[in-house]
Write a protein that holds these residues in place. Structure first.
Motif, PDB file in Angstrom:
ATOM      1  N   MET A  73      29.229 -32.090  40.679  1.00 17.39           N
ATOM      2  CA  MET A  73      29.288 -30.639  40.697  1.00 17.39           C
ATOM      3  C   MET A  73      28.851 -30.107  39.336  1.00 17.39           C
ATOM      4  N   PRO A  74      27.777 -29.317  39.281  1.00 15.47           N
ATOM      5  CA  PRO A  74      27.278 -28.809  38.001  1.00 15.47           C
ATOM      6  C   PRO A  74      28.329 -27.937  37.307  1.00 15.47           C
ATOM      7  N   ASP A  75      28.416 -28.068  35.996  1.00 17.17           N
ATOM      8  CA  ASP A  75      29.320 -27.235  35.201  1.00 17.17           C
ATOM      9  C   ASP A  75      30.752 -27.285  35.740  1.00 17.17           C
ATOM     10  N   PHE A  76      31.199 -28.473  36.092  1.00 14.37           N
ATOM     11  CA  PHE A  76      32.523 -28.620  36.687  1.00 14.37           C
ATOM     12  C   PHE A  76      33.623 -28.082  35.781  1.00 14.37           C
ATOM     13  N   PHE A  77      33.586 -28.462  34.528  1.00 13.92           N
ATOM     14  CA  PHE A  77      34.661 -28.064  33.628  1.00 13.92           C
ATOM     15  C   PHE A  77      34.610 -26.569  33.312  1.00 13.92           C
ATOM     16  N   ASP A  78      33.433 -25.989  33.308  1.00 10.67           N
ATOM     17  CA  ASP A  78      33.336 -24.535  33.159  1.00 10.67           C
ATOM     18  C   ASP A  78      33.972 -23.845  34.353  1.00 10.67           C
ATOM     19  N   ARG A  79      33.769 -24.410  35.537  1.00 12.33           N
ATOM     20  CA  ARG A  79      34.357 -23.844  36.752  1.00 12.33           C
ATOM     21  C   ARG A  79      35.880 -23.917  36.687  1.00 12.33           C
ATOM     22  N   ILE A  80      36.409 -25.039  36.245  1.00  4.96           N
ATOM     23  CA  ILE A  80      37.861 -25.202  36.126  1.00  4.96           C
ATOM     24  C   ILE A  80      38.426 -24.208  35.126  1.00  4.96           C
ATOM     25  N   ALA A  81      37.751 -24.062  33.981  1.00  2.00           N
ATOM     26  CA  ALA A  81      38.225 -23.130  32.958  1.00  2.00           C
ATOM     27  C   ALA A  81      38.269 -21.702  33.496  1.00  2.00           C
ATOM     28  N   ALA A  82      37.257 -21.321  34.253  1.00  2.00           N
ATOM     29  CA  ALA A  82      37.207 -19.968  34.814  1.00  2.00           C
ATOM     30  C   ALA A  82      38.331 -19.761  35.830  1.00  2.00           C
ATOM     31  N   LEU A  83      38.606 -20.773  36.640  1.00  2.00           N
ATOM     32  CA  LEU A  83      39.676 -20.654  37.628  1.00  2.00           C
ATOM     33  C   LEU A  83      41.040 -20.560  36.967  1.00  2.00           C
ATOM     34  N   ARG A  84      41.239 -21.343  35.926  1.00  2.00           N
ATOM     35  CA  ARG A  84      42.517 -21.279  35.211  1.00  2.00           C
ATOM     36  C   ARG A  84      42.693 -19.927  34.541  1.00  2.00           C
ATOM     37  N   GLN A  85      41.612 -19.388  34.023  1.00  2.00           N
ATOM     38  CA  GLN A  85      41.666 -18.080  33.375  1.00  2.00           C
ATOM     39  C   GLN A  85      42.021 -16.992  34.388  1.00  2.00           C
ATOM     40  N   SER A  86      41.507 -17.120  35.604  1.00  2.00           N
ATOM     41  CA  SER A  86      41.757 -16.109  36.630  1.00  2.00           C
ATOM     42  C   SER A  86      43.154 -16.216  37.228  1.00  2.00           C
ATOM     43  N   GLY A  87      43.794 -17.360  37.054  1.00  2.00           N
ATOM     44  CA  GLY A  87      45.121 -17.547  37.620  1.00  2.00           C
ATOM     45  C   GLY A  87      45.117 -17.980  39.068  1.00  2.00           C
ATOM     46  N   GLU A  88      43.948 -18.306  39.613  1.00  2.00           N
ATOM     47  CA  GLU A  88      43.863 -18.700  41.015  1.00  2.00           C
ATOM     48  C   GLU A  88      44.436 -20.098  41.216  1.00  2.00           C
TER      49      GLU A  88
END
Length: 335
Positions: free
Chosen positions: A1-16
């Protein structure tokens, strides 16, 4: 999955709420490889790849369970496993009865918002309750009168949100009631006012720090205002542990919150996943896996009954010899 860790960081930031599934071991033949990953959301959506149709549905189900339990687990999918295979909360063993003879281990790690504890009052019990709750990874919100702000213990202040009594309703509305516990520990200063607001907005746990005599008086005062939900208020708050000091009382309250906390639902950032209303499922008569009826891609009709399958291979095997698989199927297994 491209940019996996960026995706995780964004999800954690959103609180989802979500879970990460990672393939950590494999025994060919399987389609997944070491390090393959997927993100599973509270509504069941999945991004990424952790194996074929059978593995995918098993991982999805276990990821949702891990989010509800807030506990990571290792999921072992084995062709030689049975329904009676030994499992525990940290290691789930699931039979793989699809065509593949391979095996796969998937580590499932949930990422959910911390539970929230609202503590109303500027008292020794409120101070102790906040400190201990922080050590248990609760998100703590202190609610006090404006003039009490300066009296709150500075310990852990950077990790505690402090709000005024006037903003209590706003604080409660900002989070999911299923994820919130509230304790009124003003010890006579504004018990009725805080309790009334909390009951109006809702929380999974509501407790009042008071003796039984004063608690009955507070209950009577609030009841006279027509506030619903009083029967669910823990008065006095906390398990009967023989607590005497403020830290001991705080410990007994947190023990009761842990004992009574709901485990049946997740509500985060506009999402609501509730096992009280699960999707309709059927049992694949070939491999015995649960299949979600609404999204099933493979079905077969026999004598007016529709059967659902996890993959095209199970559908083909059933279609070739339906009588072989019909005997074990009960009315709940087909729709």
């Amino acid at each position: 999955m491209p940019d996996f860790f960026d995706r995780i960081a964004a999800l954690r930031q959103s609180g989802e709420a979500f879970a990460v599934a990672t393939v950590v071991a494999r025994r060919p033949p399987v389609s997944a490889h070491l390090g393959d990953r997927a993100i599973i959301f509270a509504d069941g959506r999945m991004e990424g790849f952790v194996g074929g149709a059978c593995s995918r549905e098993i991982v999805r189900k276990q990821a949702l369970a891990a989010m509800r339990a807030r506990h990571a687990c290792l999921v072992s999918i084995r062709p030689d496993a049975t329904e009676a295979s030994a499992s525990d909360p940290e290691h789930v063993v699931v039979p793989m009865t699809c065509v593949s003879e391979g095996a796969i281990d998937v580590y499932v790690e949930p990422h959910v918002q911390p539970r929230r504890l609202i503590v109303a009052g500027a008292t020794p019990v409120a101070d102790a309750l906040s400190r201990i709750a922080l050590s248990l990874d609760y998100q703590v919100v202190r609610v006090v009168q404006e003039r009490e702000r300066r009296d709150i213990d500075a310990a852990g202040a950077q990790r505690v949100v402090v709000e005024t009594l006037e903003s209590l309703e706003t604080v409660l509305r900002a989070g999911a009631s299923e994820n919130t516990a509230a304790v009124v520990a003003s010890q006579g200063h504004y018990d009725e006012q805080a309790l009334e607001i909390i009951l109006k907005c809702g929380a999974s746990y509501v407790g009042l720090v008071a003796s039984r005599k004063r608690g009955a008086s507070v209950r009577g005062n609030v009841e006279g205002r027509g506030v619903p939900g009083l029967d669910d208020v823990r008065i006095p708050a906390g398990l009967d542990l023989g607590a005497r000091t403020p830290p001991e009382v705080a410990l007994s309250i947190l023990a009761e919150i842990v004992q009574t906390r709901p485990s049946g639902s997740l509500t985060y950032v506009g999402q609501d996943f509730s096992p009280a209303r699960p999707p309709e499922t059927a049992i694949d008569p070939v491999c015995r896996m649960e299949v979600e009826v609404a999204t099933a891609q493979h079905t077969a009709d026999v004598s007016g009954t529709r059967f659902y399958f996890c993959c095209i291979q199970c559908q083909a095997r059933f279609t070739k010899e339906p009588a072989r698989y019909l005997e074990p199927v009960t009315g709940a297994d087909a729709r």
